[in-house]
Write a protein that holds these residues in place. Structure first.
Motif, PDB file in Angstrom:
ATOM      1  N   GLY A   1       7.311   4.083   3.779  1.00 44.25           N
ATOM      2  CA  GLY A   1       8.189   5.565   3.824  1.00 44.25           C
ATOM      3  C   GLY A   1       9.802   5.160   4.037  1.00 44.25           C
ATOM      4  N   ARG A   2       9.772   4.242   5.132  1.00 39.04           N
ATOM      5  CA  ARG A   2      11.318   4.189   5.403  1.00 39.04           C
ATOM      6  C   ARG A   2      12.085   3.452   4.528  1.00 39.04           C
ATOM      7  NH1 ARG A   2      10.460   2.327  11.581  1.00 39.04           N
ATOM      8  NH2 ARG A   2       8.590   1.589  10.607  1.00 39.04           N
ATOM      9  N   LEU A   3      11.335   2.508   3.838  1.00 41.88           N
ATOM     10  CA  LEU A   3      11.840   1.574   3.168  1.00 41.88           C
ATOM     11  C   LEU A   3      12.107   2.235   1.877  1.00 41.88           C
ATOM     12  CD1 LEU A   3       9.894  -1.507   3.621  1.00 41.88           C
ATOM     13  CD2 LEU A   3      12.044  -1.292   4.174  1.00 41.88           C
ATOM     14  N   ARG A   4      11.303   3.142   1.449  1.00 41.58           N
ATOM     15  CA  ARG A   4      11.532   3.790   0.027  1.00 41.58           C
ATOM     16  C   ARG A   4      12.937   4.948   0.552  1.00 41.58           C
ATOM     17  NH1 ARG A   4       5.788   5.335  -0.476  1.00 41.58           N
ATOM     18  NH2 ARG A   4       4.865   3.376  -1.300  1.00 41.58           N
TER      19      ARG A   4
ATOM     20  N   ARG B   1      -2.946   1.366   9.116  1.00 41.42           N
ATOM     21  CA  ARG B   1      -2.737   1.793   7.939  1.00 41.42           C
ATOM     22  C   ARG B   1      -1.645   2.857   8.184  1.00 41.42           C
ATOM     23  NH1 ARG B   1      -7.565   3.747   4.467  1.00 41.42           N
ATOM     24  NH2 ARG B   1      -7.849   1.630   4.040  1.00 41.42           N
ATOM     25  N   ALA B   2      -1.536   3.735   8.948  1.00 37.21           N
ATOM     26  CA  ALA B   2      -0.599   4.502   9.314  1.00 37.21           C
ATOM     27  C   ALA B   2       0.760   3.846   9.644  1.00 37.21           C
ATOM     28  CB  ALA B   2      -0.869   5.657  10.758  1.00 37.21           C
ATOM     29  N   GLN B   3       0.862   2.691  10.299  1.00 36.28           N
ATOM     30  CA  GLN B   3       2.110   1.968  10.521  1.00 36.28           C
ATOM     31  C   GLN B   3       2.617   1.468   9.244  1.00 36.28           C
ATOM     32  OE1 GLN B   3       0.889  -1.052  13.038  1.00 36.28           O
ATOM     33  NE2 GLN B   3       1.288  -0.034  15.109  1.00 36.28           N
ATOM     34  N   ALA B   4       1.892   1.036   8.351  1.00 42.37           N
ATOM     35  CA  ALA B   4       1.948   0.621   6.991  1.00 42.37           C
ATOM     36  C   ALA B   4       2.909   1.617   6.246  1.00 42.37           C
ATOM     37  CB  ALA B   4       0.984  -0.074   6.277  1.00 42.37           C
ATOM     38  N   ARG B   5       2.017   3.022   6.102  1.00 43.82           N
ATOM     39  CA  ARG B   5       2.480   3.857   5.455  1.00 43.82           C
ATOM     40  C   ARG B   5       3.878   4.457   6.022  1.00 43.82           C
ATOM     41  NH1 ARG B   5      -1.946   7.527   5.927  1.00 43.82           N
ATOM     42  NH2 ARG B   5      -2.763   6.289   4.414  1.00 43.82           N
ATOM     43  N   SER B   6       4.120   4.251   7.322  1.00 42.34           N
ATOM     44  CA  SER B   6       5.400   4.961   7.709  1.00 42.34           C
ATOM     45  C   SER B   6       6.657   3.798   7.662  1.00 42.34           C
ATOM     46  CB  SER B   6       5.258   4.785   9.418  1.00 42.34           C
ATOM     47  OG  SER B   6       6.537   4.891  10.030  1.00 42.34           O
TER      48      SER B   6
ATOM     49  N   ALA C   1      -6.997  -5.610   8.771  1.00 41.36           N
ATOM     50  CA  ALA C   1      -6.020  -4.692   9.224  1.00 41.36           C
ATOM     51  C   ALA C   1      -5.870  -3.370   8.212  1.00 41.36           C
ATOM     52  CB  ALA C   1      -4.811  -5.399   9.229  1.00 41.36           C
ATOM     53  N   ALA C   2      -6.337  -3.670   7.211  1.00 40.58           N
ATOM     54  CA  ALA C   2      -6.153  -2.474   5.951  1.00 40.58           C
ATOM     55  C   ALA C   2      -7.177  -1.414   6.482  1.00 40.58           C
ATOM     56  CB  ALA C   2      -6.394  -2.911   4.793  1.00 40.58           C
TER      57      ALA C   2
END
Length: 48
Positions: free
Chosen positions: A42-45, A34-39, A27-28
């Motif tokens: 980012g929302r969580l931060r 990877r883009a989904q995880a980054r998004s 998955a990584a």
């Protein structure tokens, strides 16, 4: 918390743990995942 670390270590060495780790590695390596995880991160931060 040595008990927790020992349990995690035992899990990672089990067949199920190895399958889970391999699935996470695949998955990584996927650019879309990877883009989904980054998004998501980012929302969580941004909420703090």
């Amino acid at each position: 918390m040595p008990g927790l670390i020992a349990r995690i270590t035992r899990f990672t060495r089990s067949p199920q743990g190895r399958r889970t780790i391999e699935s996470a590695r695949r998955a990584a390596a996927d650019p879309r995942k990877r883009a989904q995880a980054r998004s998501l991160f980012g929302r969580l931060r941004g909420r703090r």
